[in-house]
Design a protein around this motif. Sequence first.
Motif, PDB file in Angstrom:
ATOM      1  N   ALA A  47      12.499  79.879  63.849  1.00 42.22           N
ATOM      2  CA  ALA A  47      13.591  80.209  64.768  1.00 42.22           C
ATOM      3  C   ALA A  47      14.571  79.046  64.880  1.00 42.22           C
ATOM      4  O   ALA A  47      15.794  79.230  64.788  1.00 42.22           O
ATOM      5  N   ALA A  48      14.040  77.843  65.064  1.00 39.50           N
ATOM      6  CA  ALA A  48      14.900  76.668  65.177  1.00 39.50           C
ATOM      7  C   ALA A  48      15.673  76.422  63.882  1.00 39.50           C
ATOM      8  O   ALA A  48      16.876  76.145  63.907  1.00 39.50           O
ATOM      9  N   GLY A  49      15.007  76.535  62.751  1.00 35.86           N
ATOM     10  CA  GLY A  49      15.667  76.312  61.471  1.00 35.86           C
ATOM     11  C   GLY A  49      16.735  77.337  61.166  1.00 35.86           C
ATOM     12  O   GLY A  49      17.815  77.005  60.651  1.00 35.86           O
ATOM     13  N   ASN A  50      16.464  78.588  61.487  1.00 34.71           N
ATOM     14  CA  ASN A  50      17.446  79.637  61.213  1.00 34.71           C
ATOM     15  C   ASN A  50      18.617  79.601  62.183  1.00 34.71           C
ATOM     16  O   ASN A  50      19.675  80.160  61.901  1.00 34.71           O
ATOM     17  N   THR A  51      18.445  78.926  63.299  1.00 35.17           N
ATOM     18  CA  THR A  51      19.572  78.686  64.194  1.00 35.17           C
ATOM     19  C   THR A  51      20.652  77.909  63.457  1.00 35.17           C
ATOM     20  O   THR A  51      21.847  78.215  63.581  1.00 35.17           O
ATOM     21  N   ASP A  52      20.236  76.934  62.652  1.00 36.48           N
ATOM     22  CA  ASP A  52      21.198  76.157  61.862  1.00 36.48           C
ATOM     23  C   ASP A  52      21.929  77.034  60.855  1.00 36.48           C
ATOM     24  O   ASP A  52      23.121  76.837  60.599  1.00 36.48           O
TER      25      ASP A  52
END
Length: 124
Positions: A47-52
Amino acid sequence: MASVEVSLKEMMTAAEGALGAAVVDYTSGMALGTLGGGKDLDLTIAAAGNTDVVRAKVRTMEQLGLKSRIEDILITLESQYHLIRPVTGRNGNGLFLYLVLDKARSNLAMARHQLKRVEEQLEV
């Protein structure tokens, strides 16, 4: 209208081959909820990575002057599909749905259709 919990269950059951699902706030990178995943698929990190990914695409569209909106973003791996669908409803600004599928057991077109339906019904 469906809650985050109901939406996650719908994403996991309606899309054949679903491995994990999340509703994510891309302003903070935090998942509002996750379902599925496992030791090989940490949905909180994803989730955090795909936010980027979402932020980069939004920024690029702004720089290009594109007035269109993102329907979905597809990332294809050797054995998985990763689908990202921004939530466009009045209560979903800044959120996206994230669905991971087993490539061998899923129907990408049907999964995209189901994700759109879930996005339309999500109430946060």
